[in-house]
Design an enzyme around this catalytic site. Structure first.
Site, PDB file in Angstrom:
ATOM      1  CB  ALA A  63      -2.202  11.437   0.855  1.00 44.20           C
ATOM      2  N   GLY A 108      -6.776  10.288   3.188  1.00 41.97           N
ATOM      3  CA  GLY A 108      -7.092   9.870   1.814  1.00 41.97           C
ATOM      4  C   GLY A 108      -7.777   8.509   1.735  1.00 41.97           C
ATOM      5  CD  GLU A 111      -9.528  13.134   1.794  1.00 36.13           C
ATOM      6  OE1 GLU A 111      -8.381  12.647   1.728  1.00 36.13           O
ATOM      7  OE2 GLU A 111      -9.745  14.354   1.752  1.00 36.13           O
ATOM      8  CD  GLU A 131      -6.836  14.555   6.045  1.00 30.54           C
ATOM      9  OE1 GLU A 131      -7.597  14.520   7.038  1.00 30.54           O
ATOM     10  OE2 GLU A 131      -7.002  13.857   5.039  1.00 30.54           O
TER      11      GLU A 131
HETATM   12  N1  CAA Z   1       1.987   7.872   4.606  1.00 30.98           N
HETATM   13  C1  CAA Z   1       3.192   7.289   4.544  1.00 30.98           C
HETATM   14  N2  CAA Z   1       3.530   6.194   5.252  1.00 30.98           N
HETATM   15  C2  CAA Z   1       2.593   5.695   6.072  1.00 30.98           C
HETATM   16  C3  CAA Z   1       1.303   6.248   6.180  1.00 30.98           C
HETATM   17  C4  CAA Z   1       1.015   7.381   5.393  1.00 30.98           C
HETATM   18  N3  CAA Z   1      -0.185   7.965   5.409  1.00 30.98           N
HETATM   19  N4  CAA Z   1       0.605   5.525   7.071  1.00 30.98           N
HETATM   20  C5  CAA Z   1       1.419   4.549   7.512  1.00 30.98           C
HETATM   21  N5  CAA Z   1       2.621   4.655   6.904  1.00 30.98           N
HETATM   22  C6  CAA Z   1       3.786   3.787   7.094  1.00 30.98           C
HETATM   23  C7  CAA Z   1       4.513   4.124   8.369  1.00 30.98           C
HETATM   24  O1  CAA Z   1       5.377   5.240   8.183  1.00 30.98           O
HETATM   25  C8  CAA Z   1       5.264   2.855   8.630  1.00 30.98           C
HETATM   26  O2  CAA Z   1       6.389   2.801   7.804  1.00 30.98           O
HETATM   27  P1  CAA Z   1       7.816   2.299   8.397  1.00 30.98           P
HETATM   28  O3  CAA Z   1       7.551   0.855   8.782  1.00 30.98           O
HETATM   29  O4  CAA Z   1       8.728   2.439   7.230  1.00 30.98           O
HETATM   30  O5  CAA Z   1       8.117   3.155   9.552  1.00 30.98           O
HETATM   31  C9  CAA Z   1       4.297   1.784   8.132  1.00 30.98           C
HETATM   32  O6  CAA Z   1       3.371   2.456   7.260  1.00 30.98           O
HETATM   33  C10 CAA Z   1       3.511   1.146   9.244  1.00 30.98           C
HETATM   34  O7  CAA Z   1       2.910   2.168  10.007  1.00 30.98           O
HETATM   35  P2  CAA Z   1       3.018   2.278  11.598  1.00 30.98           P
HETATM   36  O8  CAA Z   1       4.286   1.671  12.091  1.00 30.98           O
HETATM   37  O9  CAA Z   1       2.751   3.692  11.981  1.00 30.98           O
HETATM   38  O10 CAA Z   1       1.794   1.321  12.015  1.00 30.98           O
HETATM   39  P3  CAA Z   1       0.876   1.413  13.301  1.00 30.98           P
HETATM   40  O11 CAA Z   1       0.016   0.212  13.269  1.00 30.98           O
HETATM   41  O12 CAA Z   1       1.676   1.713  14.504  1.00 30.98           O
HETATM   42  O13 CAA Z   1      -0.038   2.734  13.051  1.00 30.98           O
HETATM   43  C11 CAA Z   1      -1.480   4.154  11.740  1.00 30.98           C
HETATM   44  C12 CAA Z   1      -0.946   2.736  11.985  1.00 30.98           C
HETATM   45  C13 CAA Z   1      -2.316   4.611  12.934  1.00 30.98           C
HETATM   46  C14 CAA Z   1      -2.344   4.104  10.500  1.00 30.98           C
HETATM   47  C15 CAA Z   1      -0.294   5.133  11.546  1.00 30.98           C
HETATM   48  O14 CAA Z   1       0.586   4.586  10.582  1.00 30.98           O
HETATM   49  C16 CAA Z   1      -0.704   6.483  11.069  1.00 30.98           C
HETATM   50  O15 CAA Z   1      -1.152   7.298  11.860  1.00 30.98           O
HETATM   51  N6  CAA Z   1      -0.563   6.743   9.738  1.00 30.98           N
HETATM   52  C17 CAA Z   1      -0.871   8.013   9.163  1.00 30.98           C
HETATM   53  C18 CAA Z   1      -2.366   8.218   9.021  1.00 30.98           C
HETATM   54  C19 CAA Z   1      -2.669   9.593   8.478  1.00 30.98           C
HETATM   55  O16 CAA Z   1      -2.341  10.613   9.098  1.00 30.98           O
HETATM   56  N7  CAA Z   1      -3.306   9.671   7.282  1.00 30.98           N
HETATM   57  C20 CAA Z   1      -3.627  10.908   6.634  1.00 30.98           C
HETATM   58  C21 CAA Z   1      -2.541  11.274   5.679  1.00 30.98           C
HETATM   59  S1  CAA Z   1      -2.712  12.904   5.045  1.00 30.98           S
HETATM   60  C22 CAA Z   1      -3.843  12.756   3.812  1.00 30.98           C
HETATM   61  O17 CAA Z   1      -4.376  11.714   3.524  1.00 30.98           O
HETATM   62  C23 CAA Z   1      -4.117  14.061   3.116  1.00 30.98           C
HETATM   63  C24 CAA Z   1      -5.156  14.005   2.060  1.00 30.98           C
HETATM   64  O18 CAA Z   1      -6.329  14.133   2.321  1.00 30.98           O
HETATM   65  C25 CAA Z   1      -4.785  13.919   0.669  1.00 30.98           C
END
Ligand code: CAA
Length: 259
Positions: A63, A108, A111, A131
């Site tokens: 998400a 998500g 999920e 999360e």
């Molecule tokens: N939400 C918003 N933006 C996200 C995102 C997310 N879940 N995942 C990645 N992005 C964005 C980053 O912010 C980044 O944007 P910018 O270029 O504007 O900075 C872009 O995508 C590229 O990401 P990274 O530079 O971080 O890429 P990376 O290859 O270094 O890392 C990754 C990849 C490991 C997936 C890392 O982006 C990451 O950890 N993302 C978050 C993953 C996460 O925590 N997901 C769970 C979300 S909470 C949820 O889903 C709750 C639910 O159950 C409803």
């Protein structure tokens, strides 16, 4: 649509979540489009749906964290319901849904994959429910589907409490995915599986899905009655006549009409 691409080819529907700048993270706008796309699937045309992510790095990275950051309790609960309602719609879609997981399937993203009937992934796929490290629980079904999907409460709880990621081979080992392919083979293999499913009698395939999903949540005594009804209902279809006639006539070609 801006974030969802949808096409149907030879009775196989392909839905791509395409928001590459954010690794296909599910913003509210993506979720709304996904909802509309699912609602608009023509079940007379599509016999199987494949869901994948745009690009070659990510299925869905979760998400959208930026959008959730400042939510209050009511907004977060409503956001969870929005995702849950859409994923449940996918889970209960009458046709089989294959997740072709081509990279990150986090939060998500995992999920969403777990709401699909079958999960195939590429070697670069990465799975997890991170999360708790963000100070929240999963919100789109992770606490409920992970133990059900992998059938191990211990492993599910470990993944949910530790919040770490697992690679494709580990996801295969614990039964989260059915197969792992080199990235370039993932879509051809998903298509091949989808075409095999699409070539079978649609009524029977859909009745199978419903019997499995309805039966799993009840007692074995009630579940076998669900199967008896599903089995019986096939005998009112032209496709049952076609399938069995083809066998008796030693005919390979079958022309299932979903009737
Ligand atoms: N939400 C918003 N933006 C996200 C995102 C997310 N879940 N995942 C990645 N992005 C964005 C980053 O912010 C980044 O944007 P910018 O270029 O504007 O900075 C872009 O995508 C590229 O990401 P990274 O530079 O971080 O890429 P990376 O290859 O270094 O890392 C990754 C990849 C490991 C997936 C890392 O982006 C990451 O950890 N993302 C978050 C993953 C996460 O925590 N997901 C769970 C979300 S909470 C949820 O889903 C709750 C639910 O159950 C409803």
């Amino acid at each position: 649509m801006e974030f969802i691409k949808y096409q149907v080819d030879n009775q196989v529907a392909l839905l791509t979540i395409d928001r590459p700048k954010a690794l296909n993270a599910l913003s509210a706008a993506v979720l709304e489009e996904l909802n509309t796309a699912i609602d608009n699937i023509d079940l007379n045309d599509a016999r199987v749906l494949i869901i994948t992510g745009g690009g070659d790095k990510s299925f869905v990275a979760g998400a959208d964290i930026g959008e959730m950051k400042d939510m209050n309790v009511e907004q977060a609960e409503a956001h969870g319901k929005l995702g849950n309602d859409i994923f449940r719609k996918i889970e209960t879609l009458p046709i089989p849904v294959i997740a072709a997981i081509n990279g990150f399937a986090l939060g998500g993203g995992n999920e969403l994959a777990m709401s699909c009937d079958i999960r195939l992934c590429s070697e670069n796929a990465l799975f997890g429910q991170p999360e708790v490290g963000l100070g929240i629980t999963p919100g789109f079904g992770g606490t409920q589907r992970l133990p059900r999907v992998i059938g191990s409460m211990s492993k599910a709880k470990e993944l949910l409490y530790v919040g770490g990621n697992i690679k494709a081979d580990e996801a295969y080992r614990i039964g989260l995915v059915s197969a792992v392919y080199p990235l370039e083979e993932l879509m051809p293999q998903a298509m091949k599986m989808a075409q095999k499913i699409a070539a079978n009698a649609p009524f029977a395939v859909r009745a199978c899905k419903k019997a499995i999903d309805d039966g799993i949540n009840t007692t074995i005594d009630e579940a076998i009655v669900i199967e008896e009804k599903a089995f019986g209902s096939c005998f009112a279809t032209e496709d049952q006549v076609e399938g069995m006639s083809a066998f008796m006539e030693k005919r390979k070609e079958k022309n299932f009409q979903n009737k």
